[in-house]
Design an enzyme around this catalytic site. Structure first.
Site, short mmCIF file in Angstrom:
data_model
loop_
_atom_site.label_atom_id
_atom_site.label_comp_id
_atom_site.label_asym_id
_atom_site.label_seq_id
_atom_site.Cartn_x
_atom_site.Cartn_y
_atom_site.Cartn_z
N ASN A 44 0.87 -1.17 0.00
CA ASN A 44 0.00 0.00 0.00
C ASN A 44 0.91 1.22 0.00
O ASN A 44 1.47 1.58 1.03
CB ASN A 44 -0.90 -0.02 1.24
CG ASN A 44 -1.76 1.23 1.34
OD1 ASN A 44 -1.79 2.05 0.42
ND2 ASN A 44 -2.46 1.39 2.46
N LYS A 53 0.13 4.20 -0.28
CA LYS A 53 -0.52 5.40 0.28
C LYS A 53 -0.25 6.59 -0.65
O LYS A 53 -0.16 6.40 -1.87
CB LYS A 53 -0.04 5.63 1.72
CG LYS A 53 -0.22 4.36 2.58
CD LYS A 53 -0.04 4.56 4.03
CE LYS A 53 -0.29 3.24 4.76
NZ LYS A 53 -0.14 3.34 6.21
N HIS A 81 -9.78 1.67 4.61
CA HIS A 81 -8.54 1.87 5.38
C HIS A 81 -8.79 2.92 6.46
O HIS A 81 -9.44 3.93 6.21
CB HIS A 81 -7.41 2.31 4.45
CG HIS A 81 -6.07 2.19 5.10
ND1 HIS A 81 -5.65 3.07 6.08
CD2 HIS A 81 -5.07 1.30 4.95
CE1 HIS A 81 -4.43 2.70 6.49
NE2 HIS A 81 -4.06 1.64 5.81
N GLU A 131 -7.02 5.16 7.66
CA GLU A 131 -6.56 6.52 7.35
C GLU A 131 -7.62 7.28 6.56
O GLU A 131 -7.64 8.51 6.56
CB GLU A 131 -5.24 6.46 6.56
CG GLU A 131 -4.07 6.09 7.47
CD GLU A 131 -2.84 5.59 6.73
OE1 GLU A 131 -2.82 5.58 5.49
OE2 GLU A 131 -1.89 5.19 7.43
N GLU A 189 -5.94 -4.54 10.52
CA GLU A 189 -4.97 -3.48 10.71
C GLU A 189 -5.30 -2.72 11.99
O GLU A 189 -6.08 -1.75 11.96
CB GLU A 189 -5.03 -2.50 9.53
CG GLU A 189 -4.77 -3.13 8.19
CD GLU A 189 -4.04 -2.19 7.26
OE1 GLU A 189 -3.10 -2.65 6.62
OE2 GLU A 189 -4.39 -1.00 7.20
N GLY A 226 1.96 2.51 11.02
CA GLY A 226 2.94 3.60 10.94
C GLY A 226 3.60 3.94 12.26
O GLY A 226 4.24 4.99 12.38
N SER A 273 2.90 -1.87 10.58
CA SER A 273 4.32 -1.94 10.95
C SER A 273 4.96 -3.29 10.67
O SER A 273 5.85 -3.72 11.40
CB SER A 273 4.52 -1.53 12.42
OG SER A 273 4.14 -0.18 12.61
P1 13P Z 1 2.71 0.60 7.82
O1 13P Z 1 3.25 -0.69 7.27
O2 13P Z 1 3.48 1.81 7.35
O3 13P Z 1 2.52 0.54 9.29
O4 13P Z 1 1.26 0.77 7.18
C1 13P Z 1 0.36 -0.25 7.30
C2 13P Z 1 -0.83 0.06 6.51
O5 13P Z 1 -1.57 0.97 6.80
C3 13P Z 1 -1.08 -0.75 5.32
O6 13P Z 1 -2.33 -0.46 4.76
#
Ligand code: 13P
Length: 250
Positions: free
Chosen positions: A9, A11, A95, A97, A167, A173, A212
């Site tokens: 991902n 992002k 997601h 976020e 997640e 993150g 992570s």
């Molecule tokens: P990280 O691997 O940066 O923690 O992000 C995870 C994530 O949100 C994958 O969709």
């Protein structure tokens, strides 16, 4: 036996030049890999780039969101059919976020899920609890509710052609991944919830872990029985780290 799947991902990262380098490295490192599926979910504007670079490889591509509507006067939205036009086969849905920042309701997420499937896209449904919810011990209730909207509206059979990604919001993150035991326990809960309604859909359902994941913790996480792969944020932007995670999965 469910084949492992590793999904990048990206992002809101990248540009044409850096994506080209990263995708070239993915192709060089991952093309010969057997026994693992690899997908990269890119920002909308780069779907064409992903298509032209990945179309003759074993790496699939997808988007990070889609509209809940199939077509119409929805400025700024992107439909499932548009994603298909660029050869996408996966789309991330719900997601955290987005769910928090853009106030996505469980109902909207459920509609997006079936919109994606209607166009032959595989939805990657993200679920997960906050730190406060985990500390209060209500994480299964929270994740259960996120699944219920889809299960109650569309039934469990829709999960036969879908992916769920657990997640935990506190792990995204932060560098603080869930332990393999915490993740396995939630994955087992998710599979059990689908299995209670549809055993065969539950048996084929891939449940990824995200939050992570790095080359070090991937080893412990990916051996767990109900962890069928990973949804990788930060480490997917580094070709070597992503390769190591994919190798571990394979
Ligand atoms: P990280 O691997 O940066 O923690 O992000 C995870 C994530 O949100 C994958 O969709």
């Amino acid at each position: 036996m469910r084949q492992k799947l590793v999904v990048a991902n990206w992002k809101m990262h990248g540009n044409l030049a850096s994506n080209k380098q990263l995708l070239e490295a993915y192709i060089a490192n991952l093309s010969a890999l057997k026994n693992v599926g690899v997908v990269v979910c890119v920002p909308y504007p780069y779907l064409g780039q992903a298509q032209s670079m990945l179309q003759h490889t074993n790496i699939a591509w997808g988007a990070q969101n889609l509209s809940k509507d199939p077509v119409g006067p929805f400025t700024g939205e992107v439909s499932a059919a548009m994603l298909k036009d660029f050869g996408a086969s996966y789309v991330i849905i719900g997601h955290s976020e987005r769910a928090t920042a853009y106030c996505e309701s469980d109902e909207n997420i459920a509609t997006k899920f079936v919109q994606a499937q209607a166009q032959g896209l595989t939805p990657i449904l993200c679920v997960g609890e906050t730190l406060i919810e985990r500390e209060a011990g209500v994480m299964e209730m929270v994740v259960g509710k996120q699944l219920d909207t889809i299960l109650n509206t569309y039934g469990a059979a829709v999960f036969a052609n879908a992916i769920v990604s657990y997640e935990p919001i506190w792990a995204i993150g932060t560098g603080l991944a869930a332990s393999a035991e915490q993740a396995q326990s939630m994955h087992e809960f998710i599979r059990g919830k689908v299995a209670a309604l549809d055993k065969s859909a539950a048996a084929s359902l891939k449940i990824l872990y995200g939050g992570s994941v790095n080359p070090q913790n991937a080893v412990q996480l990916l051996v767990m029985q109900d962890i069928d792969g990973g949804l990788i944020g930060k480490c997917s932007l580094n070709a070597q780290e992503f390769e190591k995670i994919c190798l571990t999965a394979a």
